[in-house]
Design an enzyme around this catalytic site. Sequence first.
Site, short mmCIF file in Angstrom:
data_model
loop_
_atom_site.label_atom_id
_atom_site.label_comp_id
_atom_site.label_asym_id
_atom_site.label_seq_id
_atom_site.Cartn_x
_atom_site.Cartn_y
_atom_site.Cartn_z
N CYS A 115 2.84 8.71 1.48
CA CYS A 115 3.15 7.85 2.62
C CYS A 115 3.53 6.49 2.05
CB CYS A 115 1.95 7.74 3.54
SG CYS A 115 2.23 6.69 4.99
N GLU A 134 0.82 -1.21 0.00
CA GLU A 134 0.00 0.00 0.00
C GLU A 134 0.85 1.26 0.00
OE1 GLU A 134 -3.66 -1.81 2.68
OE2 GLU A 134 -3.14 0.29 2.79
N CYS A 187 -1.75 -1.48 15.75
CA CYS A 187 -1.48 -1.24 14.34
C CYS A 187 -2.13 -2.29 13.44
CB CYS A 187 0.02 -1.21 14.09
SG CYS A 187 0.47 -0.96 12.37
N CYS A 219 2.92 -4.05 16.60
CA CYS A 219 2.43 -3.12 17.61
C CYS A 219 0.94 -3.40 17.82
CB CYS A 219 2.65 -1.68 17.16
SG CYS A 219 4.40 -1.25 17.00
N CYS A 246 4.47 -6.22 8.45
CA CYS A 246 5.42 -5.76 9.47
C CYS A 246 5.58 -6.84 10.54
CB CYS A 246 4.93 -4.47 10.11
SG CYS A 246 6.10 -3.79 11.33
N CYS A 266 -3.28 6.76 9.10
CA CYS A 266 -2.18 6.06 9.76
C CYS A 266 -2.70 4.95 10.67
CB CYS A 266 -1.39 7.07 10.58
SG CYS A 266 0.37 6.90 10.44
#
Length: 419
Positions: A156, A138, A170, A167, A163, A384
Site C-alpha cells: 500500500c 508511510e 481520515c 476527508c 493529504c 486503511c
Amino acid sequence: MRPMAALRHAPIASAVQFRALAVSCGIGSPDAAAKVAVPPVSNRKLGPGVLIGMSESDLQQLALEFGQDKYRGKQLHHLLYKRKIREIQDLSQVPLAFRNELQEAGWRVGRSPVYKEVTAADGTVKLLLKLEDNRLVETVGIPVEDAKGSVRLTACVSSQVGCPLRCSFCATGKGGFARNLKSHEIVEQVLAIEEIFKRRVTNVVFMGMGEPMLNLKEVLEAHRCLNKDIQIGQRMITISTVGVPNTIKRLASHKLQSTLAVSLHAPNQKLREQIVPSAKSYPLDAIMNDCKQYLLETSRRVSFEYTLLAGVNDTVDHAIELAELLHKWGPGYHVNLIPFNPIDGSEYKRPYRKSVLAFSAALESRKVTVSVRQTRGLDASAACGQLRNEFQKVPLLGEVKVEESQQVEESQLEMAVSS
C-alpha cells in the site's frame, strides 16, 4: 532514448553536458564535441539525477553517455530493481571509474532509509521512510496466505506527504499536507517492502497517504516503472481516488489495465459533502458519469470504496440508496465495504458486525457485487485510514513553516478545481 524520458530524467542531459565539457577540454575528438547537443537550461530540471524510476533503455542511454556500452545499462537495471542496491558505490559489478563518474556528475540511486518499522500480530508491516528533505512517508506491506499456502504480498503506497483533501474520517488528512512525492519516491516504497519481506510484491494499491489524482503525472510514471521494470502486472495495480475534477477522464485516456477505485463513502451528495469536504467541487452525478465513461473507454470495471461509519452512513436505507445510484449509472460496478478503523481524536465509531452484514446483504439482494475488506494491522496503526503517527504531529524538519504547508494545500485544491 524517448523524448519524454529525456525530459523526465534531465540529468541524462546533464551527463551529456558532462561529456561535452570533457571533449571541449581536449578529451576526445573535436568532431565528437560538435555532435553532442546539450539542451538549454530552461528545458532541463536542475539538481542531482536519480537512477530509481529509470527504464532499462534510459539506463543504457546513460551508460553510453558516460562512454560505457549498453551492457552496463542492463547491469544497472538488474542491480537497482532485482538486487535493490541503495548506493552508487555499492554497484560493485560496475567499474569503479564509472561509479565515480556517476557520483561526480551528481547521480544517486534514490533510495531512502527506513526511519521506523512496526509489525502487527497479523504480519502486516508499516514502514516510515525518511525522504531527502527529512519528511516521513508511510508504506504498508500486507501479506495474505490463501488456502493453498501461497502468499500474496500487497504494497500500500503513498503518493503525497500528507493529504490536502482532509476527508473527515481520515487520519492522514488530520496530519496536514507537505508536498507531492516524486515517482522514484513512490517506486522505492515497493522495493522497501520487498526487502523487508524478502519476497516479490504481487499487488500494489495507491491507497496510502495522499490523493493520487493530485499527483497524477508522477503516479503514472511510477505505475510504468512498477509494471515494466519491477514487473508487477497492470491488473495487479489499483489506483484510488476520492474524486478530483477532470482526472478520471485523463486517467482513462491512458487505457491502463489497472483498477480504478473511487472512494464514495455516501449514496447522496448532501451526506458525501459532510464526510468528504472536497465533494462540493465535484458533484456525485459528475463522478458517476466519469466512472461510466471510464468503463466504456477502458473496459475495466470501477470499484467503489465505501467506509462504513456507525450511525452516519451504515444503515440498510443507505445501502438501498447506494444500490439505486449504481444501477442508475449502469452495470459493471463493485463495492468494497470498509468498516471504519478508530483513530485518535475522531468522533466516528466503527460499526457493529451485524450492521456491516446487513448493509452487505442489502446490496447483494439488489444484485450489486460487494466485498467486505478484512481489517489488517490495527495494532500497528497500519490499516486503511490510520496512516498518521506521532512523527507527523512533530515534523522532523523544523524550518518548514505551517503557513508554507497551508499555501501548498490551497494551491493544490485550486489547480484541481480549475483544471
